[in-house]
Design an enzyme around this catalytic site. Structure first.
Site, short mmCIF file in Angstrom:
data_model
loop_
_atom_site.label_atom_id
_atom_site.label_comp_id
_atom_site.label_asym_id
_atom_site.label_seq_id
_atom_site.Cartn_x
_atom_site.Cartn_y
_atom_site.Cartn_z
N ILE A 86 0.89 -1.15 0.00
CA ILE A 86 0.00 0.00 0.00
C ILE A 86 0.93 1.20 0.00
O ILE A 86 1.46 1.60 1.04
CB ILE A 86 -0.93 0.00 1.22
CG1 ILE A 86 -1.85 -1.22 1.17
CG2 ILE A 86 -1.77 1.29 1.25
CD1 ILE A 86 -2.78 -1.33 2.35
N PRO A 87 1.21 1.76 -1.17
CA PRO A 87 2.35 2.67 -1.36
C PRO A 87 2.14 4.10 -0.88
O PRO A 87 2.08 5.04 -1.67
CB PRO A 87 2.57 2.62 -2.87
CG PRO A 87 1.20 2.39 -3.43
CD PRO A 87 0.50 1.51 -2.43
N CYS A 88 2.06 4.27 0.44
CA CYS A 88 1.90 5.63 0.97
C CYS A 88 3.14 6.49 0.71
O CYS A 88 3.08 7.71 0.86
CB CYS A 88 1.55 5.60 2.46
SG CYS A 88 2.67 4.66 3.49
N HIS A 89 4.24 5.86 0.28
CA HIS A 89 5.43 6.64 -0.07
C HIS A 89 5.21 7.47 -1.34
O HIS A 89 5.98 8.37 -1.63
CB HIS A 89 6.65 5.73 -0.25
CG HIS A 89 6.50 4.69 -1.32
ND1 HIS A 89 5.88 3.48 -1.12
CD2 HIS A 89 6.89 4.69 -2.63
CE1 HIS A 89 5.90 2.77 -2.23
NE2 HIS A 89 6.50 3.50 -3.16
N ARG A 90 4.13 7.20 -2.07
CA ARG A 90 3.85 7.93 -3.30
C ARG A 90 3.00 9.18 -3.06
O ARG A 90 2.57 9.83 -4.02
CB ARG A 90 3.15 7.02 -4.31
CG ARG A 90 4.03 5.87 -4.78
CD ARG A 90 3.34 4.99 -5.79
NE ARG A 90 4.13 3.77 -5.97
CZ ARG A 90 3.63 2.60 -6.34
NH1 ARG A 90 2.33 2.49 -6.59
NH2 ARG A 90 4.40 1.54 -6.47
#
Length: 307
Positions: free
Chosen positions: A259-263
Site C-alpha cells: 500500500i504505497p503511501c510513499h507515493r
C-alpha cells in the site's frame, strides 16, 4: 540442532547482518546526497562521507537501490526542478503522471484485497493464527505477518529480534496466535520486492474502516513512478475535502510498499515525511522512477514520446 544446521544458521545470520549493514551505508549516502543536492557532490565525496571506497559505494548502492549514486542525484535534481514548475503553475499531478501511468503496477505484481469482517474486528483476531517472520530487503529489514486469507502486516524494522516490532503486530491482533517462521515468510517477502513479472496475485488482508480501505485501494492504483498529493488522493475517492482524514488513513497503513503511501507528497511538491524514514521514501521513489523508465525503453517507447 546438528553441527551442519548450526553452521547454516550462522552463515544465514552473517549474510543478513551484511545485507543490513549495506542498506545502512546506502541510507547514509542517500541522506548526504539529499542534504547536499544543490552542490552536486561527486562519488568520491559521497564515499568519503560514508567511510567506504568509491568502488564499494558504487557497487553497493547500485545493487541495493537499483540505480547508481549519480542517477539518484539526477532524480533528486529533476524532482526539485519539477516541484518548482508545479509551484509556479499550480499543477501537481500532471508533471509526474504524464506518460508514466501505462506500464504496469508495482513490479507487475497483482494485489488482491480482502477486508476484515466486522465480526473479525470485534474479536480482535480471536481464533486467528498469524505466522510472522523477519527478512532483509533492498530497503532494510522488515517484519511480515501472514494469515490463511492473506498478508496482514508488513513493516520496516531495525532488528530481526525486535520485540517492539512483534509487540506492534500483537497489539493489532491482541487475541490472535502468533508463530514465528522466518523461512515460511521469506518467499512472500521476496515477492514483494521482486522484479520478476507474471507472478500469481498476492492477497492482502486489510483491517480498517470503509473510508481507510477506500484510501488504501486508491493508493494501490497509483502506478510506480507517479506521486499524488493528499488533495489529489482525496479527490480520487470522491472526498475532495477530506485531506486530513486521508492523512490519518495513511498513518494507519500496516502494509509498507504494497500500500504505497510513499507515493503521497505535499501539495507544494515537497516529499514530506514517511513513517519509515524520509531516506527510505526517497529510495523507493527513485527506484520506481527508474523501473518505469526501463519499462518504457524495453517497450520501444519513451515517457517523452507518450506525452
Amino acid at each position: 540442532m546438528n553441527e551442519d544446521s548450526n553452521a547454516n544458521a550462522a552463515v544465514a545470520t552473517g549474510e543478513l547482518d551484511e545485507r543490513c549493514r549495506a542498506y545502512e551505508t546506502v541510507a547514509r549516502a542517500i541522506r548526504f546526497v539529499r542534504q547536499h543536492r544543490p552542490y552536486q557532490p561527486g562519488l568520491q565525496e559521497i564515499a568519503e562521507h560514508v567511510g567506504v571506497s568509491p568502488f564499494h559505494l558504487q557497487r553497493t548502492f547500485s545493487v541495493w537501490a537499483g540505480i547508481s549514486p549519480k542517477r539518484f542525484l539526477q532524480y533528486l535534481t529533476s524532482a526539485h526542478a519539477r516541484s518548482l514548475l508545479r509551484a509556479q503553475n499550480d499543477v501537481l499531478a500532471t508533471a509526474y503522471a504524464t506518460g508514466l501511468s501505462g506500464p504496469g503496477r508495482l513490479h507487475d505484481l497483482l494485489v488482491a484485497c480482502d477486508a476484515v469482517t466486522p465480526g473479525e474486528v470485534r474479536s480482535l483476531g480471536e481464533g486467528l493464527r498469524i505466522t510472522y517472520g523477519f527478512a532483509a530487503t533492498p530497503f532494510g529489514r522488515v517484519i511480515a505477518g501472514n494469515t490463511p486469507r492473506g498478508l496482514c502486516h508488513l513493516q520496516f524494522t531495525a532488528s530481526d529480534q525486535g520485540t517492539d516490532a512483534i509487540a506492534l503486530l500483537q497489539s493489532e491482533w491482541p487475541h490472535a496466535s502468533l508463530q514465528r517462521d522466518d523461512e515460511a515468510l521469506s518467499e512472500t517477502i521476496g515477492r514483494v520486492f521482486s522484479v520478476v513479472e507474471g507472478q500469481r496475485p498476492l492477497h492482502l488482508l486489510l483491517r480498517g474502516t470503509n473510508f481507510q480501505i477506500k484510501v488504501w485501494e486508491a493508493l494501490i492504483n497509483i502506478a510506480p513512478g507517479n506521486v499524488v498529493s493528499y488533495r489529489t488522493l482525496a479527490t480520487l475517492i470522491d472526498h475532495p475535502r477530506a485531506q486530513r482524514a486521508v492523512g490519518s488513513a495513511l498513518a494507519r497503513n500496516r502494509l509498507a510498499v504494497l500500500i504505497p503511501c510513499h507515493r503521497v507528497i505535499r501539495e507544494n511538491g515537497d516529499i514530506g515525511n514517511y513513517r519509515w524514514g524520509s531516506e527510505r521514501k526517497h529510495a523507493l521513489l527513485a527506484v520506481e522512477a527508474e523501473q518505469s523508465r526501463n519499462r518504457w525503453r524495453s517497450s520501444g517507447a519513451s515517457p517523452a514520446a507518450a506525452e
